[in-house]
Motif scaffolding. Structure first.
Motif, PDB file in Angstrom:
ATOM      1  N   ARG A   1      28.799  43.535  37.308  1.00  0.00           N
ATOM      2  CA  ARG A   1      29.229  43.507  38.712  1.00  0.00           C
ATOM      3  C   ARG A   1      28.717  42.239  39.373  1.00  0.00           C
ATOM      4  O   ARG A   1      27.548  41.872  39.257  1.00  0.00           O
ATOM      5  CB  ARG A   1      28.661  44.722  39.440  1.00  0.00           C
ATOM      6  CG  ARG A   1      29.157  44.856  40.868  1.00  0.00           C
ATOM      7  CD  ARG A   1      28.557  46.109  41.499  1.00  0.00           C
ATOM      8  NE  ARG A   1      28.895  46.189  42.904  1.00  0.00           N
ATOM      9  CZ  ARG A   1      29.879  46.927  43.402  1.00  0.00           C
ATOM     10  NH1 ARG A   1      30.638  47.637  42.609  1.00  0.00           N
ATOM     11  NH2 ARG A   1      30.109  46.952  44.706  1.00  0.00           N
TER      12      ARG A   1
ATOM     13  N   ASN B   1      34.734  35.780  39.241  1.00  0.00           N
ATOM     14  CA  ASN B   1      35.910  34.877  39.205  1.00  0.00           C
ATOM     15  C   ASN B   1      36.380  34.667  37.768  1.00  0.00           C
ATOM     16  O   ASN B   1      37.576  34.631  37.490  1.00  0.00           O
ATOM     17  CB  ASN B   1      35.570  33.497  39.780  1.00  0.00           C
ATOM     18  CG  ASN B   1      35.271  33.498  41.272  1.00  0.00           C
ATOM     19  OD1 ASN B   1      34.885  32.485  41.819  1.00  0.00           O
ATOM     20  ND2 ASN B   1      35.434  34.630  41.935  1.00  0.00           N
TER      21      ASN B   1
ATOM     22  N   ALA C   1      35.836  36.688  35.210  1.00  0.00           N
ATOM     23  CA  ALA C   1      36.368  37.941  34.670  1.00  0.00           C
ATOM     24  C   ALA C   1      37.783  38.219  35.175  1.00  0.00           C
ATOM     25  O   ALA C   1      38.581  38.853  34.496  1.00  0.00           O
ATOM     26  CB  ALA C   1      35.437  39.093  35.037  1.00  0.00           C
TER      27      ALA C   1
ATOM     28  N   GLU D   1      38.140  40.752  32.434  1.00  0.00           N
ATOM     29  CA  GLU D   1      37.628  41.804  33.320  1.00  0.00           C
ATOM     30  C   GLU D   1      36.371  42.483  32.787  1.00  0.00           C
ATOM     31  O   GLU D   1      36.195  43.695  32.935  1.00  0.00           O
ATOM     32  CB  GLU D   1      38.736  42.828  33.624  1.00  0.00           C
ATOM     33  CG  GLU D   1      40.011  42.164  34.135  1.00  0.00           C
ATOM     34  CD  GLU D   1      41.040  43.138  34.671  1.00  0.00           C
ATOM     35  OE1 GLU D   1      40.674  44.262  35.025  1.00  0.00           O
ATOM     36  OE2 GLU D   1      42.222  42.752  34.746  1.00  0.00           O
TER      37      GLU D   1
ATOM     38  N   GLY E   1      32.926  40.803  26.927  1.00  0.00           N
ATOM     39  CA  GLY E   1      31.584  40.226  26.867  1.00  0.00           C
ATOM     40  C   GLY E   1      31.049  40.093  28.282  1.00  0.00           C
ATOM     41  O   GLY E   1      31.808  40.148  29.253  1.00  0.00           O
TER      42      GLY E   1
ATOM     43  N   HIS F   1      44.449  39.341  40.900  1.00  0.00           N
ATOM     44  CA  HIS F   1      43.481  40.413  41.182  1.00  0.00           C
ATOM     45  C   HIS F   1      43.075  41.191  39.939  1.00  0.00           C
ATOM     46  O   HIS F   1      42.104  41.946  39.971  1.00  0.00           O
ATOM     47  CB  HIS F   1      44.034  41.389  42.225  1.00  0.00           C
ATOM     48  CG  HIS F   1      44.195  40.758  43.577  1.00  0.00           C
ATOM     49  ND1 HIS F   1      44.826  41.376  44.621  1.00  0.00           N
ATOM     50  CD2 HIS F   1      43.799  39.545  44.043  1.00  0.00           C
ATOM     51  CE1 HIS F   1      44.818  40.580  45.686  1.00  0.00           C
ATOM     52  NE2 HIS F   1      44.207  39.463  45.342  1.00  0.00           N
TER      53      HIS F   1
END
Ligand SMILES: Cc1cc2nc3c(=O)[nH]c(=O)nc-3n(C[C@H](O)[C@H](O)[C@H](O)COP(=O)(O)OP(=O)(O)OC[C@H]3O[C@@H](n4cnc5c(N)ncnc54)[C@H](O)[C@@H]3O)c2cc1C
Length: 822
Positions: free
Chosen positions: A69, A143, A145, A198, A202, A416
């Motif tokens: 996250r 960004n 991901a 996403e 990894g 997105h």
């Protein structure tokens, strides 16, 4: 009931304040910027890169899912722990570890906020272009991901175009480097696959990013139109005229009213739609560019064009644009923000179709989007999130928007990501065969499905969520795509891979367009160029091959046919499989067809050559010039270039684009040279540096392959900042041959070096590589790659998985494909 006890063992290497298990505190991590949510069992906040690796290893042993996250601004549910497990929160790994002004690059930790990177770059005259509207909080890890884009991506591209390397931790805790600081490492482009994946393949530990010179000047203008349709047509007209503003953002009337109420940015709320356009370049070119843009806008029904007169006015307009989401949030308790892409010429049609669909469902919709990229963001207001009928209608509208975009050959998501929100629609865009191929990659990177499980692809148990494809059938093999689709207005061409670059360029020149690629050989096909990733110096101006491929059709060794990507500049649906076939020399599949990005032919090209008698002066000159490159398409340092005296060094500088930009840049170059007192001979009739590079390679590679020659031609890649030092330190070894050094890109092409192995060793010690491009037959036992990527294990697994017939694998021998191809 969460078993907190197991997290105590994390205290072996973390401090108590780095672990959150308290239910109330966990609440803050249940959401991202979407309406979905899920509760993690724990959140951990690593403070060092080593801690990240230890946490991932621990989770692997515990068989716990991990969700990375960043800032939680994602708009597809990517950072939500819907399957429990651990959230790995990166806010404390927020350091820019290195900012390299010489080679224009940076090394950053994943928690660095996007705008911080750009602000830091700008403070030294550089620029990090990917600029999501959330850039004030979104992180580089997030960004990467999501392969984030933003308003300036029309001219400058998205996140993937600015990454040269990634350090990642795999699901089992193993840390590896993909790519690095040099360009075009001889390895499969897993870097391109990780970007936009996403967090499912990894965990990003560190990113190596490319920066560019900050545009010397910029102006913003706003144009009002009677309708969305008129604004959409104006965008197409500008592209048809060969204009490349750095942004073309569009808002409809509803959105302008909502924003204006919130931030009073002076938007033309009486208009049906407006475009916000940024023009950048040297100050000398801004007025002519603006005059041309305004003329085009006005002949396409624009009225009330307004040029921001001050930096404050400009900032206010952009503040308005970037506040769209905040303004919407004030208006209703919830909204659905959609994200599809279509070829630009389909914008007006698509907007009308979406408005019509929303009207039929009695939904309120407003638009703000990246018109230059064909990337739409309809906002659907949800006045009452507890109204099941309304929610059902919103969901139906969301699906309808996706179907409309797909029917225009677009994508279900431009920037997105798929996440949770769009995973049920992936099968509308890709066949089972294509999705299965993506699964195979996931299997290789994360066989236990511990990294962000359930994102992009639905979990087995929620397969019923999937919307069944009605648009395309699986396998598609009998559906032979047509062999040449040439779409000047949408700036792409689709052609069979056996078409030569030369024949396509002739066709495109009629429309004053081209594919910004150059090859030494007249008969090279686009398939050969892409599968060998043979980049020319002009990548500094237009991007590398991997930045120009929008889509491809691939025939896999086992007979599967994949149609990857779409003819749009933004597409983050699923893994970007096309990257794997670029530079893999046909070892993973045969590229049957390619869709490539087009750009307007440069209106003007000029340059100079300056000759020196000693290397030191030539290097200082090249290094000084590297700093100013903005419209430069080549900056070469050559030893013994044809037409120069033997043992002479020369610098070739070529710039191309608007005449005013080129002239201003060459003036700046001359100024630098005279200020530094360079006394070399300057020749203004120098041909294009790229053409000269191509001619030199052609001559040397052809003669190297002849029976009589004993010369080896090689390409060496090091970090651009290290190339001048590398040449100086290797001067002794380089003295036996000649070379062309592509200073801006950190690439050195050599010919006739007798101790190529010593040169290779130096390159490896500098973190780079040295590959053999051509050599006479007696040297065929020489390892052409001489480089062991950290991802070699993954490469082998993938190669085996996609080439089941080949039992005994000897990857280095794949070089024979390469040698044959040139
Ligand atoms: C107001 C607003 C405007 C926006 N505008 C844009 C826009 O213009 N363009 C655009 O592209 N997006 C936009 N977005 C979407 C969002 O900001 C981007 O997707 C952004 O890249 C997410 O960054 P983040 O740090 O918030 O990531 P998060 O939301 O925290 O995570 C996003 C994904 O990245 C993964 N991830 C995060 N860190 C890592 C890591 N270190 N390693 C591996 N995976 C990781 C997560 O697991 C998740 O799948 C906007 C969002 C908002 C709220």
């Amino acid at each position: 009931m969460v078993n907190k006890v197991k997290f105590f063992s994390l205290l072996k290497f973390l401090k108590p304040h780095q672990i959150i298990t308290d239910r109330a505190e966990l609440l803050a991590y249940e959401f991202d910027a979407t309406n979905t949510h899920g509760c993690p069992e724990a959140v951990v906040l690593p403070e060092t890169l080593d801690e990240v690796q230890k946490i991932v290893t621990w989770a692997y042993q515990e068989h716990l899912p991990i969700v990375a996250r960043g800032a939680g601004t994602g708009l597809s549910g990517g950072a939500i722990a819907e399957n429990g497990g651990l959230i790995l929160e990166f806010s404390r790994l927020n350091h820019i570890q290195e900012l390299d002004t010489l080679g224009k690059s940076a090394i950053v930790e994943p928690g660095v906020v996007n705008q911080k990177l750009d602000d830091t770059a700008k403070s030294v005259g550089l620029y990090y272009p990917p600029d999501p509207a959330s850039g004030r909080s979104a992180t580089i890890g997030g960004n990467i991901a999501e392969n984030a884009g933003g308003p300036h991506c029309f001219k400058y591209g998205v996140t993937t175009n600015y990454l040269t390397g990634l350090d990642i931790v795999m699901s089992n805790g193993q840390r590896i480097k993909l790519g690095g600081r040099a360009f075009d490492y001889p390895e499969y482009d897993f870097l391109g696959i990780l970007t936009g994946s996403e967090g499912t393949l990894g965990v990003t530990l560190r990113a190596y990013v490319r920066l560019i010179r900050n545009p010397p000047a910029v102006k913003t203008l706003m144009a009002a139109f009677g309708s969305n349709e008129d604004a959409g047509k104006a965008v197409s007209a500008m592209i048809a005229r060969g204009l490349i503003p750095s942004t073309m953002e569009m808002m409809d009337q509803k959105m302008m009213v909502i924003i204006e109420d919130f931030v009073h940015a002076g938007l033309p709320i009486e208009a049906g739609a407006a475009l916000i356009i940024d023009i950048d370049g040297y100050p000398e070119s801004l007025d002519p560019q603006i005059a041309e843009v305004i003329e085009t806008l006005q002949s396409n029904k624009a009225w009330g064009t307004r040029i921001a007169q001050t930096a404050e006015e400009r900032d206010l307009i952009w503040y308005g644009r970037k506040s769209a989401v905040g303004a919407m949030a004030r208006l209703s308790p919830a909204y659905l923000l959609l994200d599809g892409t279509v070829p630009r010429t389909k914008l007006a049609f698509t907007l009308n179709a979406i408005t019509h669909a929303c009207d039929e469902l009695s939904l309120k919709v407003a638009y703000v989007f990246h018109a230059g990229d064909g990337n739409l963001h309809p906002f659907i207001l949800i006045d009452d999130p507890n109204d099941p009928i309304l929610l059902n209608n919103v969901q139906r509208a969301g699906q309808k928007v996706i179907e409309i975009c797909l029917a225009q050959n677009g994508s279900i998501t431009g920037e997105h990501g798929v996440g949770i929100e769009k995973r049920r629609y992936l099968s509308l865009m890709y066949s089972n065969v294509e999705i299965q191929t993506m699964h195979e990659l996931k299997e290789i990177f994360d066989p236990d499905n511990l990294l962000n499980p359930g994102k992009i692809f639905p979990e087995q148990e929620s397969m019923e969520e999937i919307v069944k494809p009605s648009i395309k059938e699986d396998g598609n093999k009998n559906n032979e795509p047509s062999s040449l689709i040439y779409n000047p207005e949408d700036l792409y061409i689709t052609a069979d891979s056996n078409k030569t670059l030369a024949e396509l360029q002739i066709l495109l020149a009629n429309e004053r367009l081209w594919i910004p690629l150059i090859t030494p050989w007249k008969d090279t096909t686009i398939g050969e160029i892409v599968s060998t990733n043979f980049n020319a110096p002009l990548r500094m101006r237009y991007g590398a091959i991997r930045d120009l491929v929008l889509a491809m059709t691939v025939d896999m060794p086992d007979g599967r046919r994949l149609q990857i990507g779409r003819p749009v500049v933004k597409n983050v649906a699923g893994y970007d499989l096309s990257k794997l076939f670029i530079g893999s020399y046909g070892s993973l599949g045969n590229i049957a067809q390619l869709t490539l990005k087009l750009i307007p032919l440069p209106r003007f090209r000029a340059g100079f050559r300056i000759t020196f008698n000693n290397l030191q002066d030539a290097i200082s000159c090249g290094t000084s010039l590297n700093k100013i490159c903005y419209v430069a398409s080549a900056l070469l340092l050559c030893k013994n270039a044809p037409g120069t005296q033997s043992s002479a060094y020369s610098i070739i500088y070529t710039a191309e684009g608007m005449k005013e930009d080129v002239t201003a840049e060459l003036d700046e170059a001359k100024h630098i040279l005279s200020r530094a007192g360079f006394v070399g001979r300057m020749d203004y009739d120098s041909p294009s540096g790229n053409q000269e590079w191509a001619n030199w390679l052609y001559l040397n590679i052809s003669s190297s392959s002849s029976r009589t020659s004993n010369t080896i031609v090689s390409r060496i890649g090091v970090a651009p900042k290290d190339l001048p030092g590398f040449i100086q330190e290797s001067n002794q070894i380089l003295s036996t041959g000649t070379f062309y050094a592509d200073l801006a890109n950190g690439l050195l092409y050599t010919q006739g070096i007798s101790d190529i192995l010593a040169l290779r060793q130096s390159a490896l010690e500098a973190g780079g590589y040295a590959i053999i491009l051509a050599c006479p037959r007696e040297y065929k036992s020489l390892d052409p790659w001489g480089y062991t990527p950290e991802s070699l294990g993954l490469m082998k697994l993938l190669f085996k998985s996609w080439n089941p017939e080949i039992s005994k694998l000897d990857l280095p021998n794949l070089n024979s494909l390469f040698l044959n191809s040139i």
